[in-house]
Design a protein around this motif. Structure first.
Motif, PDB file in Angstrom:
ATOM      1  N   ASP A  15      -6.525   4.946  -5.252  1.00 54.39           N
ATOM      2  CA  ASP A  15      -6.089   3.652  -6.086  1.00 54.39           C
ATOM      3  C   ASP A  15      -6.390   2.329  -5.128  1.00 54.39           C
ATOM      4  O   ASP A  15      -6.508   2.168  -4.077  1.00 54.39           O
ATOM      5  N   LYS A  16      -6.468   1.287  -5.955  1.00 55.78           N
ATOM      6  CA  LYS A  16      -6.537  -0.044  -5.376  1.00 55.78           C
ATOM      7  C   LYS A  16      -5.704  -0.445  -4.207  1.00 55.78           C
ATOM      8  O   LYS A  16      -6.098  -0.933  -3.287  1.00 55.78           O
ATOM      9  N   GLU A  17      -4.470  -0.171  -4.510  1.00 49.50           N
ATOM     10  CA  GLU A  17      -3.317  -0.366  -3.742  1.00 49.50           C
ATOM     11  C   GLU A  17      -3.546   0.262  -2.272  1.00 49.50           C
ATOM     12  O   GLU A  17      -3.794  -0.332  -1.086  1.00 49.50           O
ATOM     13  N   GLN A  18      -3.978   1.491  -2.399  1.00 52.87           N
ATOM     14  CA  GLN A  18      -4.292   2.439  -1.097  1.00 52.87           C
ATOM     15  C   GLN A  18      -5.563   2.003  -0.554  1.00 52.87           C
ATOM     16  O   GLN A  18      -5.670   1.853   0.658  1.00 52.87           O
ATOM     17  N   GLU A  20      -6.869  -1.193  -0.393  1.00 53.59           N
ATOM     18  CA  GLU A  20      -6.614  -2.172   0.137  1.00 53.59           C
ATOM     19  C   GLU A  20      -6.228  -2.053   1.845  1.00 53.59           C
ATOM     20  O   GLU A  20      -6.477  -2.812   2.709  1.00 53.59           O
ATOM     21  N   LYS A  21      -5.264  -1.070   1.816  1.00 57.52           N
ATOM     22  CA  LYS A  21      -4.377  -0.952   2.950  1.00 57.52           C
ATOM     23  C   LYS A  21      -5.484  -0.186   3.881  1.00 57.52           C
ATOM     24  O   LYS A  21      -5.621  -0.525   5.063  1.00 57.52           O
ATOM     25  N   LYS A  24      -8.037  -2.533   5.797  1.00 59.70           N
ATOM     26  CA  LYS A  24      -7.424  -3.421   6.823  1.00 59.70           C
ATOM     27  C   LYS A  24      -7.831  -2.616   8.037  1.00 59.70           C
ATOM     28  O   LYS A  24      -8.002  -3.199   9.147  1.00 59.70           O
ATOM     29  N   LYS A  30     -15.409  -0.090   1.904  1.00 57.47           N
ATOM     30  CA  LYS A  30     -15.692   0.108   0.589  1.00 57.47           C
ATOM     31  C   LYS A  30     -16.934   0.742   0.340  1.00 57.47           C
ATOM     32  O   LYS A  30     -17.914   0.136   1.085  1.00 57.47           O
TER      33      LYS A  30
END
Length: 50
Positions: A15-18, A20-21, A24, A30
Protein backbone atom coordinates in the motif's frame (compact mmCIF):
# COMPACT_ATOMS: atom_id res chain seq x y z
CA UNK A 1 2.42 0.65 -5.39
CA UNK A 2 5.14 -1.74 -6.53
CA UNK A 3 8.56 -1.67 -4.85
CA UNK A 4 11.75 -3.55 -5.63
CA UNK A 5 14.49 -4.57 -3.25
CA UNK A 6 17.65 -3.69 -5.18
CA UNK A 7 19.77 -6.14 -3.16
CA UNK A 8 17.62 -9.22 -3.84
CA UNK A 9 15.64 -8.20 -6.92
CA UNK A 10 12.35 -9.16 -5.24
CA UNK A 11 9.30 -7.09 -6.18
CA UNK A 12 6.24 -6.56 -3.97
CA UNK A 13 2.91 -4.82 -4.16
CA UNK A 14 2.44 -2.69 -1.05
CA UNK A 15 0.00 0.00 0.00
CA UNK A 16 1.06 3.61 -0.51
CA UNK A 17 1.90 4.25 3.17
CA UNK A 18 4.14 1.18 3.45
CA UNK A 19 5.74 1.95 0.08
CA UNK A 20 6.67 5.45 1.17
CA UNK A 21 8.38 4.03 4.28
CA UNK A 22 10.32 1.48 2.23
CA UNK A 23 11.42 4.06 -0.35
CA UNK A 24 13.23 5.96 2.41
CA UNK A 25 15.68 3.03 2.57
CA UNK A 26 18.59 2.99 0.11
CA UNK A 27 17.87 -0.53 -1.12
CA UNK A 28 14.25 -0.07 -2.24
CA UNK A 29 13.00 1.64 -5.38
CA UNK A 30 9.62 2.22 -6.96
CA UNK A 31 8.96 -0.02 -9.96
CA UNK A 32 6.20 -1.33 -12.20
CA UNK A 33 4.30 -4.58 -11.83
CA UNK A 34 6.33 -7.63 -12.87
CA UNK A 35 5.35 -9.21 -16.17
CA UNK A 36 3.83 -12.67 -15.98
CA UNK A 37 5.53 -15.55 -17.75
CA UNK A 38 3.96 -16.30 -21.09
CA UNK A 39 4.71 -20.04 -21.17
CA UNK A 40 2.12 -22.17 -19.45
CA UNK A 41 3.36 -24.64 -16.84
CA UNK A 42 0.79 -27.18 -18.03
CA UNK A 43 2.31 -27.35 -21.52
CA UNK A 44 5.41 -29.07 -20.08
CA UNK A 45 3.25 -31.66 -18.33
CA UNK A 46 1.32 -32.45 -21.51
CA UNK A 47 4.54 -32.95 -23.48
CA UNK A 48 5.91 -35.42 -20.90
CA UNK A 49 2.75 -37.54 -20.86
CA UNK A 50 2.95 -38.45 -24.58
Amino acid sequence: MWVKNTKTGNVWSVDKEQGEKLLKEDYFEKTTAPKSKSKSATSDVNEDSE
